[in-house]
Scaffold this motif. Structure first.
Motif, PDB file in Angstrom:
ATOM      1  N   ALA A   1     -35.302 -19.628  22.553  1.00  0.00           N
ATOM      2  CA  ALA A   1     -36.458 -20.422  21.839  1.00  0.00           C
ATOM      3  C   ALA A   1     -36.206 -21.569  21.431  1.00  0.00           C
ATOM      4  N   LEU A   2     -34.824 -21.717  20.698  1.00  0.00           N
ATOM      5  CA  LEU A   2     -34.399 -22.916  20.236  1.00  0.00           C
ATOM      6  C   LEU A   2     -34.149 -24.145  21.359  1.00  0.00           C
ATOM      7  N   VAL A   3     -33.735 -23.666  22.499  1.00  0.00           N
ATOM      8  CA  VAL A   3     -33.704 -24.505  23.752  1.00  0.00           C
ATOM      9  C   VAL A   3     -34.905 -25.119  24.219  1.00  0.00           C
ATOM     10  N   GLY A   4     -36.019 -24.158  24.043  1.00  0.00           N
ATOM     11  CA  GLY A   4     -37.410 -24.930  24.169  1.00  0.00           C
ATOM     12  C   GLY A   4     -37.913 -25.744  23.179  1.00  0.00           C
ATOM     13  N   LEU A   5     -37.516 -25.591  21.700  1.00  0.00           N
ATOM     14  CA  LEU A   5     -37.803 -26.258  20.748  1.00  0.00           C
ATOM     15  C   LEU A   5     -37.179 -27.858  20.977  1.00  0.00           C
ATOM     16  N   ASN A   6     -35.751 -27.878  21.213  1.00  0.00           N
ATOM     17  CA  ASN A   6     -35.218 -28.979  21.529  1.00  0.00           C
ATOM     18  C   ASN A   6     -35.630 -29.832  22.724  1.00  0.00           C
ATOM     19  N   ILE A   7     -36.033 -29.218  23.790  1.00  0.00           N
ATOM     20  CA  ILE A   7     -36.617 -29.717  24.896  1.00  0.00           C
ATOM     21  C   ILE A   7     -37.744 -30.479  24.490  1.00  0.00           C
ATOM     22  N   TYR A   8     -38.708 -29.629  23.614  1.00  0.00           N
ATOM     23  CA  TYR A   8     -39.890 -30.355  23.368  1.00  0.00           C
ATOM     24  C   TYR A   8     -39.495 -31.762  22.426  1.00  0.00           C
ATOM     25  N   PHE A   9     -38.678 -31.588  21.603  1.00  0.00           N
ATOM     26  CA  PHE A   9     -38.153 -32.739  20.735  1.00  0.00           C
ATOM     27  C   PHE A   9     -37.925 -33.760  21.574  1.00  0.00           C
ATOM     28  N   VAL A  10     -37.015 -33.695  22.771  1.00  0.00           N
ATOM     29  CA  VAL A  10     -36.636 -34.525  23.785  1.00  0.00           C
ATOM     30  C   VAL A  10     -37.601 -35.521  24.323  1.00  0.00           C
ATOM     31  N   SER A  11     -38.825 -34.507  24.777  1.00  0.00           N
ATOM     32  CA  SER A  11     -39.861 -35.054  25.311  1.00  0.00           C
ATOM     33  C   SER A  11     -40.750 -35.957  24.487  1.00  0.00           C
ATOM     34  N   GLN A  12     -40.724 -35.384  23.277  1.00  0.00           N
ATOM     35  CA  GLN A  12     -41.555 -36.210  22.192  1.00  0.00           C
ATOM     36  C   GLN A  12     -40.941 -37.521  22.045  1.00  0.00           C
ATOM     37  N   ALA A  13     -39.532 -37.434  21.827  1.00  0.00           N
ATOM     38  CA  ALA A  13     -38.771 -38.786  21.817  1.00  0.00           C
ATOM     39  C   ALA A  13     -38.810 -39.689  22.840  1.00  0.00           C
ATOM     40  N   LEU A  14     -38.723 -39.017  23.994  1.00  0.00           N
ATOM     41  CA  LEU A  14     -38.844 -40.002  25.157  1.00  0.00           C
ATOM     42  C   LEU A  14     -40.143 -40.729  25.478  1.00  0.00           C
ATOM     43  N   THR A  15     -41.159 -39.933  25.038  1.00  0.00           N
ATOM     44  CA  THR A  15     -42.481 -40.683  25.340  1.00  0.00           C
ATOM     45  C   THR A  15     -43.048 -41.660  23.867  1.00  0.00           C
ATOM     46  N   GLY A  16     -42.007 -41.447  22.931  1.00  0.00           N
ATOM     47  CA  GLY A  16     -42.310 -42.586  22.008  1.00  0.00           C
ATOM     48  C   GLY A  16     -43.339 -41.865  21.130  1.00  0.00           C
ATOM     49  N   ALA A  17     -43.628 -40.500  20.963  1.00  0.00           N
ATOM     50  CA  ALA A  17     -44.698 -39.841  20.246  1.00  0.00           C
ATOM     51  C   ALA A  17     -43.931 -39.980  18.614  1.00  0.00           C
ATOM     52  N   ASN A  18     -45.047 -40.240  17.772  1.00  0.00           N
ATOM     53  CA  ASN A  18     -44.490 -40.295  16.339  1.00  0.00           C
ATOM     54  C   ASN A  18     -44.601 -39.010  15.559  1.00  0.00           C
ATOM     55  N   PHE A  19     -43.352 -38.467  15.936  1.00  0.00           N
ATOM     56  CA  PHE A  19     -43.294 -36.818  15.523  1.00  0.00           C
ATOM     57  C   PHE A  19     -42.566 -36.851  14.175  1.00  0.00           C
ATOM     58  N   ASP A  20     -42.987 -36.218  13.119  1.00  0.00           N
ATOM     59  CA  ASP A  20     -41.939 -36.040  12.105  1.00  0.00           C
ATOM     60  C   ASP A  20     -41.880 -34.575  11.825  1.00  0.00           C
TER      61      ASP A  20
END
Length: 388
Positions: free
Chosen positions: A153-172
């Protein structure tokens, strides 16, 4: 939400602290998990301090605290499973994280999140790969799958964080968005699943250890009398049902009292250990060797004929014991010898005690026949021996 998650993790830290104080079994792993919970709670406290706290601490510091929590959790699992901790790759990833954060700086949020979430994903996958076989061997497939769920579950969460960061999404993560809430809920559930699962496994292993200790002779490592009686009962029931006899061999170390009296109980204990090892090493894989009290042992041979198989094994056991030399001092060795009584179960035995009494009678006859010999019950024929 951050307050709730942080409080929960602090309670987990207290739980592992209390467990480690009361239990010696698994204490090193529990201290790791206490550190994991504290590091996780600290990272959340730093995130909650945004934007008022120092940016290098609330951003870079919180990222390192998250990574530290995963390192401690995974390393604790390795210790719990008696695996050699993977310290070199862990140290390398932590070094990469420190250097990367120093180079990126606390203000480059997307780069920092991409770096740290990628490293966290690698950490989690490393631990999963390391422990899966050990988990399968000890706990089975269902428990292994359950143990893999929180890190996956944490692997999935971290992959989501990586995808958000690489697409430049403003996620806080500290914000009030639904994505942030989902991330916190995932963290909350994963932490709960991890801690409760391993609390259960600690208890499960403790119960198993107590059961083994209750059935094991502490000095020799063999089964004790209680375990032998249970196994003997099983064999007697099977013999009655399928009319297949079993054989028991009573073993008694010759002149054991003299060893204790002349050389001390420590030397007597060493003699017991040596004989126990010789019996266990010489018996067949299907046989059961027990220490049933004092200097007496019992070998249970399932589905075995006493005359053709029992006497032959008893003679091999006698020779193995007779080859032992107990080193009492630099210039003194004590030859070890033992007597053996062999008996077979009968279809008309009312209980398993009958065959034990016959084997004990054969052992008594072996003692009176001069010791260091094998006697088969009823005919009292002495098996070939090489002498004292």
């Amino acid at each position: 939400m951050t307050t709730l998650v942080s409080l929960q993790l602090l309670l987990y830290a207290l739980l592992w602290l209390l467990c480690s104080a009361g239990l010696r079994l698994g204490r090193a792993a529990m201290l790791h998990w206490m550190g994991y919970a504290l590091a996780s709670a600290g990272s959340i406290a730093l995130i909650a301090w945004r934007p008022d706290g120092p940016v290098w601490l609330t951003h870079s510091g919180s990222s390192l605290a998250v990574m530290l929590s995963l390192v401690l959790a995974g390393r604790g699992v390795e210790v719990f499973m008696d695996l050699r901790p993977s310290d070199k790759p862990l140290a390398l990833m932590v070094l990469v994280a420190v250097l990367g954060l120093a180079w990126i700086g606390p203000h480059q949020t997307n780069a920092r999140v991409a770096l740290m979430s990628s490293l966290n994903t690698l950490l989690l996958l490393l631990f999963l790969a390391r422990i899966r076989l050990a988990f399968l061997a000890e706990f089975g497939l269902p428990t292994t799958i359950a143990a893999a769920m929180p890190p996956l579950a944490l692997v999935g969460l971290n992959i989501y964080f990586v995808s958000q960061a690489l697409t430049g999404a403003n996620f806080d993560i500290a914000g009030d968005s639904s994505a942030a809430a989902g991330a916190w809920i995932t963290t909350l559930v994963a932490a709960a699943a991890f801690n409760y699962l391993f609390l259960f496994l600690v208890g499960f292993r403790l119960v198993g250890t107590l059961r083994r200790q209750a059935r094991q002779d502490k000095l020799t490592g063999l089964h004790n009398r209680r375990a032998m009686e249970d196994r003997l009962q099983m064999e007697w029931v099977r013999a009655q049902r399928y009319t297949k006899p079993f054989t028991v061999i009573c073993v008694d170390i010759d002149h054991f009292k003299l060893i204790n009296d002349q050389y001390g109980h420590a030397m007597g204990d060493r003699a017991l250990q040596m004989v126990a090892h010789a019996l266990q090493a010489t018996a067949r894989d299907t046989d059961h060797v027990s220490r049933i009290g004092g200097e007496e042992f019992l070998v249970l041979m399932p589905e075995a004929d006493a005359r053709s198989e029992g006497v032959a094994l008893a003679e091999r056991l006698r020779q193995a014991v007779a080859a032992l030399q107990l080193q009492a001092s630099a210039n003194t060795t004590i030859p070890l010898r033992a007597s053996f009584g062999v008996a077979q179960s009968h279809p008309d035995d009312m209980d398993q005690e009958r065959v034990l009494r016959r084997a004990d009678q054969a052992l008594y006859d072996a003692k009176h026949a001069g010791r260091n010999c094998v006697v088969l019950h009823q005919d009292a024929q002495r098996a070939p021996a090489t002498g004292d």
